[in-house]
Design an enzyme around this catalytic site. Structure first.
Site, PDB file in Angstrom:
ATOM      1  N   GLU A  27      -2.777  -6.389  15.712  1.00 31.98           N
ATOM      2  CA  GLU A  27      -2.365  -5.086  15.164  1.00 31.98           C
ATOM      3  C   GLU A  27      -3.518  -4.089  15.293  1.00 31.98           C
ATOM      4  OE1 GLU A  27      -0.734  -3.515  10.944  1.00 31.98           O
ATOM      5  OE2 GLU A  27       0.481  -5.087  11.775  1.00 31.98           O
ATOM      6  N   GLY A  63      -4.318  -2.135   5.813  1.00 31.20           N
ATOM      7  CA  GLY A  63      -3.559  -3.283   5.299  1.00 31.20           C
ATOM      8  C   GLY A  63      -4.172  -4.627   5.667  1.00 31.20           C
ATOM      9  N   ARG A  64      -4.520  -4.796   6.952  1.00 27.36           N
ATOM     10  CA  ARG A  64      -5.023  -6.112   7.395  1.00 27.36           C
ATOM     11  C   ARG A  64      -6.468  -6.349   6.993  1.00 27.36           C
ATOM     12  NH1 ARG A  64      -3.524  -2.599  11.088  1.00 27.36           N
ATOM     13  NH2 ARG A  64      -5.018  -1.723  12.544  1.00 27.36           N
ATOM     14  N   HIS A  91      -1.510 -32.737  20.207  1.00 25.96           N
ATOM     15  CA  HIS A  91      -0.295 -33.463  20.604  1.00 25.96           C
ATOM     16  C   HIS A  91       0.850 -32.487  20.838  1.00 25.96           C
ATOM     17  CE1 HIS A  91      -2.357 -37.204  19.615  1.00 25.96           C
ATOM     18  NE2 HIS A  91      -2.911 -36.484  18.654  1.00 25.96           N
ATOM     19  N   LYS A 123       0.839  -1.196   0.000  1.00 25.44           N
ATOM     20  CA  LYS A 123       0.000   0.000   0.000  1.00 25.44           C
ATOM     21  C   LYS A 123       0.880   1.253   0.000  1.00 25.44           C
ATOM     22  CE  LYS A 123      -3.360   2.295   2.951  1.00 25.44           C
ATOM     23  NZ  LYS A 123      -4.157   2.204   4.164  1.00 25.44           N
ATOM     24  N   GLU A 126      11.262  -4.268   3.654  1.00 23.20           N
ATOM     25  CA  GLU A 126      11.409  -5.684   3.313  1.00 23.20           C
ATOM     26  C   GLU A 126      10.896  -5.943   1.901  1.00 23.20           C
ATOM     27  OE1 GLU A 126       9.979  -4.384   5.986  1.00 23.20           O
ATOM     28  OE2 GLU A 126      10.211  -5.625   7.782  1.00 23.20           O
ATOM     29  N   LYS A 154      10.569   0.515  12.705  1.00 18.03           N
ATOM     30  CA  LYS A 154      10.876   0.864  11.312  1.00 18.03           C
ATOM     31  C   LYS A 154      11.889   2.009  11.257  1.00 18.03           C
ATOM     32  CE  LYS A 154       6.398  -0.290   9.214  1.00 18.03           C
ATOM     33  NZ  LYS A 154       5.210   0.267   8.588  1.00 18.03           N
TER      34      LYS A 154
HETATM   35  O1  F6P Z   1       3.641  -3.739   9.822  1.00 18.62           O
HETATM   36  C1  F6P Z   1       2.955  -2.592   9.598  1.00 18.62           C
HETATM   37  C2  F6P Z   1       2.256  -2.546   8.281  1.00 18.62           C
HETATM   38  O2  F6P Z   1       2.033  -1.220   7.993  1.00 18.62           O
HETATM   39  C3  F6P Z   1       0.953  -3.334   8.248  1.00 18.62           C
HETATM   40  O3  F6P Z   1      -0.103  -2.679   8.823  1.00 18.62           O
HETATM   41  C4  F6P Z   1       0.799  -3.555   6.790  1.00 18.62           C
HETATM   42  O4  F6P Z   1      -0.137  -4.544   6.520  1.00 18.62           O
HETATM   43  C5  F6P Z   1       2.211  -3.924   6.404  1.00 18.62           C
HETATM   44  O5  F6P Z   1       3.020  -3.106   7.231  1.00 18.62           O
HETATM   45  C6  F6P Z   1       2.567  -3.755   4.960  1.00 18.62           C
HETATM   46  O6  F6P Z   1       2.431  -2.431   4.544  1.00 18.62           O
HETATM   47  P1  F6P Z   1       2.502  -2.033   3.018  1.00 18.62           P
HETATM   48  O7  F6P Z   1       1.366  -2.698   2.309  1.00 18.62           O
HETATM   49  O8  F6P Z   1       2.411  -0.551   2.996  1.00 18.62           O
HETATM   50  O9  F6P Z   1       3.821  -2.527   2.480  1.00 18.62           O
END
Ligand code: F6P
Length: 526
Positions: free
Chosen positions: A352, A266-267, A383, A207, A213, A491
């Site tokens: 979150e 995002g979630r 188990h 987003k 990453e 971050k």
């Molecule tokens: O970990 C924080 C976060 O902002 C989440 O809320 C989100 O889903 C994820 O990182 C990925 O964010 P993006 O889609 O902006 O890469």
């Protein structure tokens, strides 16, 4: 009475009621009321929700419904659906429900017709998926695309990955899907051995398009593709983002960028273009069925009185355990291998969203909010960690999920479900033994959710139910479920620590613990 004094008074009544309920055994509740299983269960379309094996009575629920009323739950639900800016810390509307809304709905945010936007993006997804599936979208050597790699993390990974795996039976032809999320190079190295660069499509899902990453993984894979001979990255990379400037800088043509909007968290985003890997894996029609299932749950959530409203009831029971029984954790156990990634998805959704300690007006909270959410598939978990559920010292509410029917050998399914039902029964009823090692106290709460079979529509309804339950929990705790400021500090600090790791000098101002860790890394690299 003001809302806060009303809430205070209901909280006191709940506290008194708790003192009575904590000494009651569910075994007795079932014995005295033969209808308990029917009274405390609800059917919604293909879902059956049995919450009778919880430490509740009709009085408990009545008090909890009063608490929900005093917390303005009904008005807040309407406010969310109407596009009010309920994400107050970011001044944003919260409209994942608009992503599955019918085309004739009228909804504007800041003067923009967002339903029109949603449906035009859905049309773009449809066209693209059809083009890829019929083979007219080709790789740089003219070969048909048969492999999809999603590059994203958090909400841009967990939801789509879980759904693609859950609906594997609906997979389109001979396509394959991979999900790269962690920045650990090991995942990329493994992927490179499994895919053919000529027939692979990478979807960069971010987003913000600023998540380190994701950007590093995307860059590494772009370079790998170029090294493999790819002459046109636009034949192999598409993006889903809200940051069109950054996708352009990465080199992706605007026609290959699918848009999401700031009112999609995002979630909560798998229903948007972030769900493109789902549509590519199972086809656009099945993706639409997923949306339709969610829409049905949205309608239920918006229009059903609280006493019959499934997400509201479940959120109230969660609140009851967290704030009265002092439950610190809650576990989710699907007796369905198709849902093996579901507990991870739920961890992000719940924690979150509601792992917060300041309320909507920015004041420090003096009550408990979200417990720790975890889980794994049954019967494996029996188990592994069920010993603690049966005989440990902590209360851990359990949620069982299971399909009523499943393709394949029916004798396996019968045994799987027998295990699920037996665990719920054993946790509830227990078994007395004078030898304490062999004594099962019982009275351990659980909820059981059954679905007729795991298909796109049922899954859509199920996921929307959890989204809405998350929102109601937040309302009860008076927190904003839609921001995530708690992830920001890490971050920020990673930037300077990363600089320290890759440069010759080490920042002397660093705390002694972190400094030593940095030095050890550097020494290991020499
Ligand atoms: O970990 C924080 C976060 O902002 C989440 O809320 C989100 O889903 C994820 O990182 C990925 O964010 P993006 O889609 O902006 O890469």
């Amino acid at each position: 009475m003001s809302t806060s004094s009303e809430k205070h008074s209901i909280s006191e009544q709940l506290a008194t009621h708790y003192q009575a309920m904590r000494n009651i055994h569910m075994r007795d509740l079932f014995m005295h009321d033969k209808q308990r299983g029917n009274i405390f269960s609800r059917q919604f379309s293909e879902l059956y929700i049995d919450y009778s094996k919880n430490l509740i009575s009709t009085e408990t629920l009545d008090l909890l419904f009063n608490f929900a009323k005093a917390s303005s739950v009904e008005n807040s639900i309407k406010a969310m659906f109407n596009g009010e800016k309920i994400n107050v810390t970011e001044n944003r509307a919260v409209l994942h429900t608009a992503l599955r809304s019918p085309v004739d709905k009228n909804l504007k945010v800041d003067g923009v017709d967002i339903i029109k936007q949603v449906h035009s993006e859905l049309e773009k997804i449809k066209q693209f998926v059809v083009k890829v599936h019929e083979g007219s979208f080709k790789g740089w050597t003219g070969k048909t695309i048969d492999t999809f790699v999603n590059i994203g993390i958090g909400g841009s990974d967990l939801g789509p990955k879980m759904v693609v795996d859950a609906l594997a039976e609906y997979r389109h032809a001979n396509t394959r899907s991979f999900f790269i999320s962690n920045v650990d190079y090991q995942s990329i190295a493994k992927l490179q051995k499994e895919i053919n660069p000529e027939t692979t499509l990478f979807i960069i899902s971010s987003k913000s398009f600023s998540t380190q990453e994701t950007l590093m993984n995307a860059d590494t894979l772009k370079k790998w593709m170029q090294k493999s001979g790819c002459t046109d990255i636009n034949k192999h990379f598409i993006a889903v983002s809200n940051n069109l400037q950054a996708t352009k800088e990465f080199g992706i043509d605007s026609e290959n960028v699918f848009e999401i909007w700031d009112w999609v968290g995002g979630r909560f985003s798998l229903w948007s273009a972030i769900g493109l890997p789902i549509a590519l894996a199972i086809g656009f029609d099945n993706f639409k069925s997923l949306l339709a299932g969610a829409r049905e749950m949205d309608e239920h959530f918006l229009r059903t009185p609280m006493e019959e409203n499934i997400p509201v009831i479940l959120a109230l029971i969660d609140y009851w355990y967290s704030n009265y029984f002092d439950a610190h954790t809650q576990t989710f156990v699907p007796y369905d291998e198709s849902l093996k990634f579901f507990p991870d998805y739920l961890s992000q959704l719940f924690m979150e969203s509601n792992g917060k300690s300041s309320d909507l007006s920015g004041c420090k909270i003096d009550y408990k909010t979200m417990p720790i959410i975890w889980g794994s598939t049954g019967a494996n978990s029996q188990h592994a960690f069920f010993q603690l559920l049966h005989q440990g010292t902590q209360m851990v509410p359990v949620e069982f999920l299971a399909p009523l029917s499943k393709k394949g050998e029916s004798k396996h399914h019968a045994l799987l479900l027998a295990n699920c039902f037996a665990q719920a029964q054993a946790l509830m009823q227990g078994e007395d033994n004078t030898d304490l090692h062999k004594h099962f106290p019982g009275n351990k709460p659980s909820t059981t959710i059954l679905y007729s079979e795991l298909n796109p529509k049922t899954l859509g309804s199920l996921l929307a139910m959890y989204e809405h339950r998350t929102f109601v929990q937040g309302l009860l705790w008076q927190i904003n479920s839609f921001d995530q400021w708690g992830v920001e500090l890490g971050k920020k600090l990673v930037v300077s620590i990363h600089e320290n790791l890759i440069s010759d000098t080490t920042n002397k101002e660093m705390d002694s613990s972190t400094k030593k860790l940095v030095e050890l890394y550097k020494k290991a690299r020499q």
